[in-house]
Design an enzyme around this catalytic site. Structure first.
Site, PDB file in Angstrom:
ATOM      1  N   HIS A  72       0.789  -1.289  -0.132  1.00  0.00           N
ATOM      2  CA  HIS A  72      -0.022  -0.056  -0.224  1.00  0.00           C
ATOM      3  C   HIS A  72       0.958   1.231   0.054  1.00  0.00           C
ATOM      4  O   HIS A  72       1.474   1.441   1.160  1.00  0.00           O
ATOM      5  CB  HIS A  72      -1.036   0.005   1.248  1.00  0.00           C
ATOM      6  CG  HIS A  72      -1.817  -1.203   1.258  1.00  0.00           C
ATOM      7  ND1 HIS A  72      -2.748  -1.410   2.388  1.00  0.00           N
ATOM      8  CD2 HIS A  72      -2.290  -1.823   0.214  1.00  0.00           C
ATOM      9  CE1 HIS A  72      -3.454  -2.646   2.018  1.00  0.00           C
ATOM     10  NE2 HIS A  72      -3.246  -2.600   0.779  1.00  0.00           N
ATOM     11  N   MET A 116      -2.034  -2.337   8.269  1.00  0.00           N
ATOM     12  CA  MET A 116      -3.369  -2.086   9.020  1.00  0.00           C
ATOM     13  C   MET A 116      -4.620  -2.787   8.168  1.00  0.00           C
ATOM     14  O   MET A 116      -4.283  -3.061   6.746  1.00  0.00           O
ATOM     15  CB  MET A 116      -3.712  -0.739   9.151  1.00  0.00           C
ATOM     16  CG  MET A 116      -2.755  -0.118   9.928  1.00  0.00           C
ATOM     17  SD  MET A 116      -3.406   1.545  10.401  1.00  0.00           S
ATOM     18  CE  MET A 116      -3.128   2.514   8.827  1.00  0.00           C
ATOM     19  N   ASP A 150      -7.079  -6.261   4.129  1.00  0.00           N
ATOM     20  CA  ASP A 150      -6.568  -6.374   2.609  1.00  0.00           C
ATOM     21  C   ASP A 150      -5.812  -7.738   2.458  1.00  0.00           C
ATOM     22  O   ASP A 150      -4.932  -7.929   3.210  1.00  0.00           O
ATOM     23  CB  ASP A 150      -5.843  -5.163   2.198  1.00  0.00           C
ATOM     24  CG  ASP A 150      -5.943  -5.344   0.542  1.00  0.00           C
ATOM     25  OD1 ASP A 150      -6.809  -6.083  -0.122  1.00  0.00           O
ATOM     26  OD2 ASP A 150      -5.007  -4.708   0.062  1.00  0.00           O
TER      27      ASP A 150
END
Length: 383
Positions: free
Chosen positions: A227, A320, A323
């Site tokens: 990410h 976090m 996903d």
């Protein structure tokens, strides 16, 4: 036998936040946003790194949001001075999306910052960006809570620092997994392709895994979704290439996938695997965010499962949210295997924790043990 000092936790106290940014608009906005959140208290709002260092002992924050570009003392110079004052301090670097700031942010992570957040280009953009607000609040709460759940007694020499990446020799091995995590046997097919998903803490974790895989990295394609926004993923690929000694770059739409190459999903695009004339190639898609992320891990895992079946090994590292958990289920349903990083060595045990609790993992391991296990799997050892 030496008595063990009691572990003291302070989860009932608010997370103490210091904001350090030379823009008064940013300081005011972030302070107001956090004032609306439960469990968070802004204890200081300061103009530059010099003020943060000089006044640190007065405020004793748990989390510092630290701008990179400031007069007198900038963020990268301030970072080590703050960490000297509090070894388990959570520092979140904030910077605009330039190549220089991406380089500085990744350097800051290697120096002990827990995470970074891309800041909108202008103060006006800061005031209107709901994404920036949500990401900043989520990072402060998740990382601050991680530190708050940890012992406040001094850690033994060489112990991992919660909220920081763990170097290979320092990985913790802290007993059995929670009873609600079910481990599956590894499938009989050795892996021939590795896909990795990561988020908060991921850049450092990825370097550990890729360095560990060096003896066999020429035998596999390694395909990564981390990410990250645009520009940051470009720099990350360069860093991973240097760390691993392999060719590493952002994936290119239509590019054939070859062994010995590391592919990184470019910021702002979902990266998937397609078959063209029965040849696996990189696909880049511009669809909506998945799990609030773009790139997201689930599309990569699901498409790779379709493309490679039982020859796929998926690894979910620190981050976090959740996903990757759904896509990991697709990997297993197609005969592949899943490994998740354990809680003790994760900066945030969101993604790997969700994957582990979904019952699809064949192993949940400390960071330093992941590459050795993959090497054993590649040799046909399923234990």
């Amino acid at each position: 036998m030496t008595a063990t000092a009691p572990i003291i936790t302070s989860t009932d106290q608010p997370i103490r936040v210091m904001i350090v940014d030379d823009a008064v608009v940013v300081r005011g906005l972030v302070s107001r946003w956090l004032a609306e959140e439960t469990g968070v208290e802004v204890v200081a709002s300061l103009r530059n790194g010099r003020e943060a260092v000089d006044q640190f002992s007065r405020y004793e924050p748990d989390v510092v949001v630290l701008d990179i570009e400031m007069p007198e003392l900038d963020g990268i110079s301030t970072l080590p001075l703050l960490l000297e004052k509090k070894r388990d301090l959570i520092v979140i670097m904030a910077s605009t999306l330039t190549r220089r700031n991406a380089e500085i942010s990744l350097k800051a992570l290697s120096l002990g910052a827990a995470d970074y957040i891309p800041k909108p280009e202008t103060n006006r953009d800061v005031t209107t960006s709901t994404t920036f607000r949500r990401e900043l609040v989520d990072k402060i709460k998740s990382l601050g809570a991680r530190r708050r759940r940890t012992a406040v007694r001094p850690a033994p020499a060489g112990a991992p620092v919660p909220g920081r990446p763990v170097a290979p020799p320092l990985a913790a091995r802290l007993g059995p997994l929670p009873a609600d995590i079910r481990i599956r046997p590894f499938p009989p097919t050795p892996p021939r392709v590795i896909v990795i998903g990561s988020s908060t803490g991921g850049p450092q974790a990825l370097q550990v895994v890729l360095k560990g895989l060096a003896p066999i990295a020429a035998r596999f394609p390694i395909i990564i979704t981390q990410h990250m926004p645009p520009t940051f993923t470009t720099i990350l690929a360069e860093h991973l290439g240097r760390a691993s000694g392999r060719t590493a770059h952002e994936g290119i739409d239509g590019e054939p996938i070859t062994a010995g190459t590391i592919y990184v999903a470019p910021g702002g695009r979902h990266m998937v695997i397609k078959r063209v004339n029965n040849v696996p190639v990189i696909g880049l898609e511009d669809g909506p965010p998945v799990n609030y992320c773009k790139p997201a891990v689930d599309p990569l895992f699901a498409s790779a499962a379709d493309a490679y079946g039982a020859g796929l090994l998926a690894v979910v590292l620190t981050g976090m949210g959740s996903d990757g958990a759904h896509g990991a289920g697709d990997v297993v349903s197609h005969g592949g295997a899943v490994i998740a990083q354990d809680e003790a060595t994760s900066v945030v045990w969101g993604m790997p924790g969700a994957t582990a609790h979904s019952g699809v993992c064949s192993a949940v391991l400390p960071l330093a043990d992941i590459a050795p296990r993959i090497i054993r799997l590649a040799s046909g050892d399923r234990l």
